[in-house]
Motif scaffolding. Sequence first.
Motif, PDB file in Angstrom:
ATOM      1  N   ASP A   1       0.824  -1.209   0.000  1.00 11.09           N
ATOM      2  CA  ASP A   1       0.000   0.000   0.000  1.00 11.09           C
ATOM      3  C   ASP A   1       0.858   1.258   0.000  1.00 11.09           C
ATOM      4  N   TYR A   2       2.088   1.098   0.403  1.00 14.41           N
ATOM      5  CA  TYR A   2       2.924   2.281   0.570  1.00 14.41           C
ATOM      6  C   TYR A   2       4.006   2.425  -0.494  1.00 14.41           C
ATOM      7  N   ASP A   3       3.980   1.520  -1.485  1.00 18.23           N
ATOM      8  CA  ASP A   3       4.992   1.587  -2.533  1.00 18.23           C
ATOM      9  C   ASP A   3       4.943   2.918  -3.268  1.00 18.23           C
ATOM     10  N   HIS A   4       3.739   3.461  -3.401  1.00 18.45           N
ATOM     11  CA  HIS A   4       3.610   4.704  -4.170  1.00 18.45           C
ATOM     12  C   HIS A   4       4.188   5.919  -3.431  1.00 18.45           C
ATOM     13  N   ILE A   5       4.463   5.753  -2.142  1.00 18.31           N
ATOM     14  CA  ILE A   5       5.061   6.900  -1.444  1.00 18.31           C
ATOM     15  C   ILE A   5       6.490   6.603  -0.976  1.00 18.31           C
ATOM     16  N   LYS A   6       7.008   5.469  -1.464  1.00 18.25           N
ATOM     17  CA  LYS A   6       8.354   5.034  -1.064  1.00 18.25           C
ATOM     18  C   LYS A   6       9.389   6.159  -1.153  1.00 18.25           C
TER      19      LYS A   6
ATOM     20  N   HIS B   1      18.273   7.025   6.633  1.00 13.45           N
ATOM     21  CA  HIS B   1      17.766   5.716   6.221  1.00 13.45           C
ATOM     22  C   HIS B   1      16.457   5.522   6.962  1.00 13.45           C
ATOM     23  N   ARG B   2      15.395   5.125   6.233  1.00 15.42           N
ATOM     24  CA  ARG B   2      14.070   5.193   6.832  1.00 15.42           C
ATOM     25  C   ARG B   2      13.191   4.043   6.368  1.00 15.42           C
ATOM     26  N   ASP B   3      12.428   3.515   7.276  1.00 12.45           N
ATOM     27  CA  ASP B   3      11.388   2.549   6.918  1.00 12.45           C
ATOM     28  C   ASP B   3      10.156   3.369   6.555  1.00 12.45           C
ATOM     29  N   HIS B   4       9.897   3.483   5.264  1.00 16.04           N
ATOM     30  CA  HIS B   4       8.844   4.400   4.811  1.00 16.04           C
ATOM     31  C   HIS B   4       7.445   3.830   4.988  1.00 16.04           C
ATOM     32  N   ARG B   5       7.365   2.525   5.230  1.00 11.99           N
ATOM     33  CA  ARG B   5       6.055   1.864   5.194  1.00 11.99           C
ATOM     34  C   ARG B   5       5.119   2.348   6.306  1.00 11.99           C
TER      35      ARG B   5
ATOM     36  N   VAL C   1       1.426  13.732  -4.579  1.00 13.77           N
ATOM     37  CA  VAL C   1       1.149  12.655  -3.636  1.00 13.77           C
ATOM     38  C   VAL C   1      -0.305  12.269  -3.833  1.00 13.77           C
ATOM     39  N   GLN C   2      -0.498  10.997  -4.220  1.00 16.91           N
ATOM     40  CA  GLN C   2      -1.863  10.550  -4.463  1.00 16.91           C
ATOM     41  C   GLN C   2      -2.589  10.303  -3.158  1.00 16.91           C
TER      42      GLN C   2
END
Lengths: 354, 354, 354, 354
Positions: free
Chosen positions: B94-99, B117-121, B316-317
């Motif tokens: 679900d979060y690939d689009h805001i990676k 370095h960040r866990d964007h999920r 950002v969608q």
Amino acid sequence: MAGNTYGNRFRVTTFGESHGVAIGGIIDGCPAGITLDLEAIQQELDRRKPGQSKIVTQRKEADEVKFLSGIFEGKTTGTPIGFMIENTNSKSKDYDHIKDIYRPSHADYVYDEKYGHRDHRGGGRSSARETASRVVAGAIAKQVLKNIKITAYVASVGDIAVEKPYQELDFKHIEENPVRCADPIKAAQMEELIKEVKKDGDSIGGTIICVIQNVPVGLGEPVFDRLDADLAKAMLGINAVKGVEFGRGFEGTKMRGSQHNDPILPDGTTTTNNAGGIVGGISNGMDIYFKVAFKPTATLMKDQQSINTSHEVVTVQGKGRHDACVLPRAVPIVEAMTAVTILDFYIEQFGSKF
Amino acid sequence: MAGNTYGNRFRVTTFGESHGVAIGGIIDGCPAGITLDLEAIQQELDRRKPGQSKIVTQRKEADEVKFLSGIFEGKTTGTPIGFMIENTNSKSKDYDHIKDIYRPSHADYVYDEKYGHRDHRGGGRSSARETASRVVAGAIAKQVLKNIKITAYVASVGDIAVEKPYQELDFKHIEENPVRCADPIKAAQMEELIKEVKKDGDSIGGTIICVIQNVPVGLGEPVFDRLDADLAKAMLGINAVKGVEFGRGFEGTKMRGSQHNDPILPDGTTTTNNAGGIVGGISNGMDIYFKVAFKPTATLMKDQQSINTSHEVVTVQGKGRHDACVLPRAVPIVEAMTAVTILDFYIEQFGSKF
Amino acid sequence: MAGNTYGNRFRVTTFGESHGVAIGGIIDGCPAGITLDLEAIQQELDRRKPGQSKIVTQRKEADEVKFLSGIFEGKTTGTPIGFMIENTNSKSKDYDHIKDIYRPSHADYVYDEKYGHRDHRGGGRSSARETASRVVAGAIAKQVLKNIKITAYVASVGDIAVEKPYQELDFKHIEENPVRCADPIKAAQMEELIKEVKKDGDSIGGTIICVIQNVPVGLGEPVFDRLDADLAKAMLGINAVKGVEFGRGFEGTKMRGSQHNDPILPDGTTTTNNAGGIVGGISNGMDIYFKVAFKPTATLMKDQQSINTSHEVVTVQGKGRHDACVLPRAVPIVEAMTAVTILDFYIEQFGSKF
Amino acid sequence: MAGNTYGNRFRVTTFGESHGVAIGGIIDGCPAGITLDLEAIQQELDRRKPGQSKIVTQRKEADEVKFLSGIFEGKTTGTPIGFMIENTNSKSKDYDHIKDIYRPSHADYVYDEKYGHRDHRGGGRSSARETASRVVAGAIAKQVLKNIKITAYVASVGDIAVEKPYQELDFKHIEENPVRCADPIKAAQMEELIKEVKKDGDSIGGTIICVIQNVPVGLGEPVFDRLDADLAKAMLGINAVKGVEFGRGFEGTKMRGSQHNDPILPDGTTTTNNAGGIVGGISNGMDIYFKVAFKPTATLMKDQQSINTSHEVVTVQGKGRHDACVLPRAVPIVEAMTAVTILDFYIEQFGSKF
């Protein structure tokens, strides 16, 4: 019982009662090799000092800081900076009439309940006199921070409020009026109000806005030690403070997300700054600004009913000296605690080599 | 970098990202010999849990807490209580689009700048999902505190505000409506507003009032670790909080001292409680009450402009699930952090023997 | 850089350099309502003071402590106790010859490398003069602890060692000889040795044994803040200390478990006390005893080769005053740090109401 | 009661009892962006694990660490690293016979006195099983420290001692024998002794030497948080440790200053290293080395007299599994606590950017 230390990496511990021998403190963790301008430190103290103008308390205190350690050949050595300010005008007798009385909205009652034994003179440890030590620490922090500019000003006294946002004000006006308001017209009105309140033997509250400029991105240690969380603690740790809000604060709760969100520009700055420079508890590089609420000071020149230590009803006489409005003298305290907090996080993030 | 511990004597450390294996924490300093009602702890979690009503995010998470240590034969042993909550519904895709995108008013940008370095999920560590761990700690603190009653409720959503003071409200209504507002009529209006905002793909802020009853005199460790200062830190440490005020707060800054002072009665109570139960940083035995400001949540179901990690302008969608208003779910978080703070000071003042 | 605070609940922060204006400190967390015997505090300082006998350094310092806060009408108030000791005999010129020199086994070199800027006079912050502040804190802790008796004595100087266990010694002898050895015969031999070493311009090490009697069961906070772990930290925090052992210590490593285990009697005491009164990091009610190793002091009255701040080879001249053996003056320091540590854990376990 | 956290900047909190659901911990303050070798972490755990050789306890535990947070795409994110190790072989029934018994020299009695309620199974929280969590933290610290090499080895078991200084030993031998002794000949003798002791159902103590190489100058925060002081605390915080000495330690107390002083060479190194690499509490760039004393473990396979919880005399049966000598398994624990301590000071001095 050990709540007299603030900060982790730049750590301030204070001691002293209003009418004891002296107040002072120890600053631990100050970076080494910083050339200190001792006069500038004294000037900050003078901004907080009683008797500086007609609208503040007329108690006379030299408030001269004496450094005892940690500075050698004009520079910090990285070892603890011990300092003291002697209490020169401590008329203990002035307080004999309240020796056994719990004044309304003062800390007399809670100190006695908590500690069982209390130095009643001038409020003892709970007196705002203690904040002079914080001003010393803050003045040093300011000098270490150099380019990060911290400015506070009185934003309202009672109903009289500065309406312009801080960006439209010229900070040079702040020290031009005894109220320390950045808007000269409002300053004059506030001064009138304070005089009037003083004549009544009453007191009045107000707000202070603090602005931090040139902050690097990255200050703040979530999830608990957020920059705003620690600034909030620093502010609520100041006598008479009852609230704090960052960025759009309480007003922002009425906004929609689409209005409140701050769009990010390619350089990382944002077009608006509703967040007040802190996102997720970390500085984002924009100006940090927040507003602090001060209640009217509890000391009045009017008689009030209360109780004594035997829990009998008594009248508290309104006599002596008092601050009808603490705001003007609180401006350097707000700046000081802000500077100490910012430097603490700065060292955490960027290390102690300056 | 080590800001994930809260408290001194009752100390909570949390771990976990929104979409990692699990979130959880360690509670150190819990008094020994306390019989814990584990179901009551789970109930607190359920109050915070997503998907509990139509007006909150529809993400489904069981949010089942599993205790790993510190409890034996149903009682606390005084050793650290380790616990975890597995992330069962972590749709990372679900979060690939805001990676590679920095969402406006989210912590994406500052985390990347700070940590590199960040866990964007799902916002990673900056997600409010982490607060579930705090709710566990708070639920335990509540049980230890027993007679000290902590109640929070939604006091406003956008422009719709409860006008009555808390004393005139019946707290039993709080759990009767999905908004967790103590005033049923306002609750209905707030619910409507939230639905409307949600339909727009937008979000809305609001305020929560928290009341602490049956507090003993003496909690608070001035001059820095004041009870209100630490409560302020606890509140500003919650995601989306932008302000806090105690007692009469900002409104009180407009009052005269003669109005604001709370006269003390022979039994030590006060006729009014403008101070909000804290004087000089120490509880005075009256109810403690404060108001917390939540900004509108940053996640919108609308498209927004922002930048990506290469600092290029992107859209950002607005897709996925979101909380149009976080207030209902924030009520148990406010209570939890309050309970942890109160217990911390309680142990400091009265020791750890219960 | 902020390592100048010791303790958590009874917390001591010190400041001051050997030849600055003053040394001193702040004691935070001292229980309220304790009547302090100020003379007894001064007496402890006198035990540490230079010039007290022929076998210690002849530097003359009054070492008079002046209390600045936290005491009112003879009693502690629960607020921080600030105090200072002026440096009256600070012959800075005595140190001009070592201004740019790194003396062997002194902290000169590491301070310069770490901080970049150093007060070289008399060792500056690294001087054992700083320990006078700890003695003040320890003397107060002793008075608060009352029935818990802390006694240290010199157990060896060089090769001359007391052979009897502490149980067979009469502690009244300790203050009867300048070495502070509990065995009068050994004391005389030690005194001779120290005089001889002094005549050579050399120095000598030794050990101190510390015994804590009447300790309640339950002091210590495992798994990390064990009572022995913190006592070890306290001891290694004293200048010139290079080791510590509890109970049977290093000798005990050669024993079998069946010999070393201390059988428990019905009243909870043990028949032997090989553990030294601490089991699993918690006091078990038996006497606590430990031995501390002091290296020979680094200052010699002999010439030594070393380098200067430009890293050139130089000769360090042996001139001025020095302690041929620091042990006699270290006895009150060991007691002080022990008292502070014990009180810290005592408050943690039993609260601050005395 | 909150003594389960170690470190300030690199901070480890552990939880878990010997026979509970799991043990584990949270590492807060780990620098971001470090690529972790998870296998190497597991290998460190395997060095501590029971059942690894014939001379240690035969309890079987997989001791598999599972990371729950703080690592993303193989790298640390700077957020807390949560981890757990399930207790797979927790035969609680094995401990029914000691449920109400206070075993000699175990923590049973003091835990009951302190906390009033105790998980007796396998020693509960006081079991050395908890140290597995420390090994995880240490293994991560080692990887962050990279070039700073930390090596521990068994230096003596009972009367059998390695006589050569560490400089004359080849550390590659350490992992070649089950004792973890760097001297193969002594290792064989030690192994024999342990087997013999084991056959007797008895136990034996010993010492471990730890060497830290490639240490930069400047680690340590005097006057209290000295590098040696904190290492001492770390060592005494390990189960069964009764003493520690740095450099020449206790033996050095017999030396003259002229022998013990370490002459400084033009490059800042010293010709000798009697100080053990730490001067004035700060690393001087030379190897740091120290020796740790372990008492014989308290668990025996022999019957012993003791008391039960009703304070009646009982016989403790010697049955189950035990470590006749804990030294081999303690080597990775000593290394781990050393690594955590060194990294903590490293970040303090040099910041968290790696």
